[in-house]
Design an enzyme around this catalytic site. Structure first.
Site, mmCIF file in Angstrom:
data_model
loop_
_atom_site.group_PDB
_atom_site.id
_atom_site.type_symbol
_atom_site.label_atom_id
_atom_site.label_comp_id
_atom_site.label_asym_id
_atom_site.label_seq_id
_atom_site.Cartn_x
_atom_site.Cartn_y
_atom_site.Cartn_z
ATOM 1 N N LYS A 82 51.210 34.128 20.382
ATOM 2 C CA LYS A 82 49.856 34.927 20.305
ATOM 3 C C LYS A 82 50.338 36.446 19.865
ATOM 4 O O LYS A 82 51.362 36.973 20.474
ATOM 5 C CB LYS A 82 48.907 34.692 21.178
ATOM 6 C CG LYS A 82 49.189 35.408 22.486
ATOM 7 C CD LYS A 82 48.154 35.582 23.302
ATOM 8 C CE LYS A 82 48.643 36.352 24.597
ATOM 9 N NZ LYS A 82 47.630 36.338 25.792
ATOM 10 N N LYS A 127 53.853 35.686 32.246
ATOM 11 C CA LYS A 127 54.205 37.044 32.590
ATOM 12 C C LYS A 127 55.376 37.318 33.603
ATOM 13 O O LYS A 127 56.103 38.101 33.520
ATOM 14 C CB LYS A 127 52.818 37.874 33.067
ATOM 15 C CG LYS A 127 51.966 38.276 32.025
ATOM 16 C CD LYS A 127 51.225 39.206 32.312
ATOM 17 C CE LYS A 127 50.440 39.923 31.194
ATOM 18 N NZ LYS A 127 49.450 41.038 31.455
ATOM 19 N N LYS A 166 50.471 42.714 23.030
ATOM 20 C CA LYS A 166 50.948 44.175 23.451
ATOM 21 C C LYS A 166 52.480 43.915 23.933
ATOM 22 O O LYS A 166 53.184 44.944 23.669
ATOM 23 C CB LYS A 166 50.247 44.726 24.433
ATOM 24 C CG LYS A 166 48.837 45.210 23.921
ATOM 25 C CD LYS A 166 48.063 45.736 25.143
ATOM 26 C CE LYS A 166 46.339 45.477 24.923
ATOM 27 N NZ LYS A 166 45.687 45.361 26.102
HETATM 28 P P1 TYM Z 1 43.715 41.724 27.466
HETATM 29 O O1 TYM Z 1 43.889 43.095 27.614
HETATM 30 O O2 TYM Z 1 45.198 41.073 27.413
HETATM 31 O O3 TYM Z 1 42.898 41.584 25.939
HETATM 32 C C1 TYM Z 1 41.695 42.127 25.783
HETATM 33 C C2 TYM Z 1 40.840 41.163 24.756
HETATM 34 O O4 TYM Z 1 41.625 40.749 23.729
HETATM 35 C C3 TYM Z 1 41.832 39.382 23.737
HETATM 36 N N1 TYM Z 1 42.986 39.096 22.882
HETATM 37 C C4 TYM Z 1 43.004 38.214 21.779
HETATM 38 N N2 TYM Z 1 42.236 37.582 21.080
HETATM 39 C C5 TYM Z 1 42.758 36.832 19.931
HETATM 40 N N3 TYM Z 1 44.133 36.917 19.497
HETATM 41 C C6 TYM Z 1 44.659 37.624 20.393
HETATM 42 N N4 TYM Z 1 46.142 37.401 19.795
HETATM 43 C C7 TYM Z 1 44.591 38.181 21.473
HETATM 44 N N5 TYM Z 1 45.223 39.051 22.483
HETATM 45 C C8 TYM Z 1 44.174 39.412 23.489
HETATM 46 C C9 TYM Z 1 41.710 38.736 24.976
HETATM 47 O O5 TYM Z 1 41.279 37.428 25.081
HETATM 48 C C10 TYM Z 1 40.671 39.745 25.805
HETATM 49 O O6 TYM Z 1 39.417 39.199 25.406
HETATM 50 N N6 TYM Z 1 42.527 39.646 31.661
HETATM 51 C C11 TYM Z 1 41.897 40.382 30.716
HETATM 52 C C12 TYM Z 1 41.061 41.686 30.891
HETATM 53 C C13 TYM Z 1 40.142 41.570 31.762
HETATM 54 C C14 TYM Z 1 38.893 41.008 31.494
HETATM 55 C C15 TYM Z 1 38.080 41.056 33.120
HETATM 56 C C16 TYM Z 1 38.194 40.281 30.470
HETATM 57 C C17 TYM Z 1 40.062 41.886 33.221
HETATM 58 N N7 TYM Z 1 39.096 41.647 33.815
HETATM 59 C C18 TYM Z 1 36.773 40.520 33.193
HETATM 60 C C19 TYM Z 1 36.787 39.879 30.703
HETATM 61 C C20 TYM Z 1 35.993 39.866 31.906
HETATM 62 C C21 TYM Z 1 43.198 40.597 29.582
HETATM 63 O O7 TYM Z 1 44.403 40.674 30.197
HETATM 64 O O8 TYM Z 1 43.016 41.052 28.514
#
Ligand code: TYM
Length: 339
Positions: A201, A117, A204
């Site tokens: 991957k 990032k 967004k």
């Molecule tokens: P974020 O917002 O990037 O993504 C949310 C969830 O979607 C999953 N994900 C994917 N799974 C499969 N293929 C993909 N291409 C893909 N892109 C995203 C992510 O693995 C996630 O489960 N840091 C986290 C948010 C967060 C969080 C937490 C999660 C903050 N605090 C505590 C669990 C527990 C994040 O940026 O997810």
């Protein structure tokens, strides 16, 4: 010290940063829907994580509504589970500060998401982006959550969460105070790739809208994006081995499988020998059937943002009821005079 530790508490979250995509659904939210029956679940819209990179305030509020609407539209019950926005409960930020003092620079320097990032311009990244994983550890441990269902890309952050919990327990002689949370990563669809590049991957932040299906895409957008999805000239093989070295084909087969809740090999056997043109039409039908009703329900819910906010605020209060006694214990353990 307040009571014994829970054994089956889930915490997970999604950032409200632009349209929710198929990877978020297949990699995470879809699994939450299944898990809500067997666990006490806390699902969060992590708006404080979102602002680690610049967010337009109006867009952030709308995206927060949208992620909450998606949770509900996908089948998360906001009465049975806790559904809230992170900034509603100050305990996250309070615990994150303590973890800033527990985690080591060296640990955070190894985080691949920060490297991705921040890119080449590390000097200009926010300090929040650097300590992002400490806030994530706080999200989870403020509730002593035991299980965290996420996609594959979050695994490293969960390992760090366990390191922080271990170091806190050791440093303060508070044996077993924080549980070591288990990642729950489904094998299927744990990593959905970009529709434009099978090595990246689905994300967004990809500048190309054609790289991802958005949960609110209608049938025409779904069809158009899938038609344009990168493939190769060969027809689909009959065995999974035949998809090795064909990452784009492999990704589309995985999406086709996950949308129907079947395994990849079974999915492949249904479309073996087909040319991509025909396979993509079939995939479009499957995607429209599965995503269409969710997208429609999201739009319906988003037309009543006050209702969504009422759910989030109530969820925030319920969340705080769980985390407040834990924070009180933490303050006591650390040696603060207390709240
Ligand atoms: P974020 O917002 O990037 O993504 C949310 C969830 O979607 C999953 N994900 C994917 N799974 C499969 N293929 C993909 N291409 C893909 N892109 C995203 C992510 O693995 C996630 O489960 N840091 C986290 C948010 C967060 C969080 C937490 C999660 C903050 N605090 C505590 C669990 C527990 C994040 O940026 O997810």
């Amino acid at each position: 010290m307040s009571g014994s530790n829970p054994t089956n508490r889930i915490f997970s979250g999604v950032q409200p940063t632009g349209g929710l995509h198929l990877g978020n659904y297949l990699g995470a939210i879809r699994n939450w829907v299944r898990l809500q029956k067997d666990y006490e679940c806390i699902f969060c819209v992590v708006d404080m994580h979102a602002i680690t990179v610049w967010q337009d305030p109006v867009a952030l509020r709308k995206a927060t509504h949208e992620v909450a609407a998606a949770y509900i539209a996908c089948g998360i019950d906001p009465e049975e589970n806790i559904l809230f926005h992170q900034s509603a409960n100050p305990n996250h930020a309070e615990l994150a500060w303590i973890f800033n003092c527990v985690a080591r620079m060296g640990w955070l320097n190894r985080m691949t998401q920060f490297k991705d990032k921040a890119g080449k311009n590390r000097e200009n990244a926010s300090t929040g982006l650097f300590v992002y994983p400490n806030l994530m550890a706080a999200d989870i441990l403020a509730y002593k959550a035991t299980h965290v269902p996420v996609g594959e890309d979050q695994k490293q952050h969960l390992e760090l969460t366990r390191d922080i919990a271990t170091k806190f327990n050791n440093d303060f002689g508070a044996e077993d105070f924080f549980p070591l949370p288990e990642p729950v990563i489904q094998k299927e669809a744990a990593r959905i790739m970009s529709l434009r590049d099978g090595a990246k991957k689905m994300s967004k932040s990809d500048p190309s809208e054609y790289s991802r299906l958005i949960m609110t895409d209608g049938p025409d957008e779904i069809a158009q994006k899938l038609r344009k999805a990168k493939t190769d000239p060969e027809p689909l093989p009959s065995e999974m081995d035949g998809l090795e070295d064909r990452p784009e084909a492999r990704n589309l087969v995985s999406i086709y499988a996950a949308l129907q809740d079947i395994d990849d090999a079974t999915a492949l056997s249904r479309v073996a020998g087909k040319q991509f043109k025909d396979f993509k039409e079939e995939l479009t039908d499957v995607a429209v059937t599965k995503l269409g009703p969710i997208g429609d329900e999201m739009k319906r819910l988003m037309a009543a943002p006050d209702h969504i906010e009422a759910i989030l605020h109530k969820g925030g209060e319920r969340a705080r009821e769980i985390s407040e006694p834990i924070l009180r214990d933490v303050y006591d353990i650390v040696g603060f005079v207390g709240r």
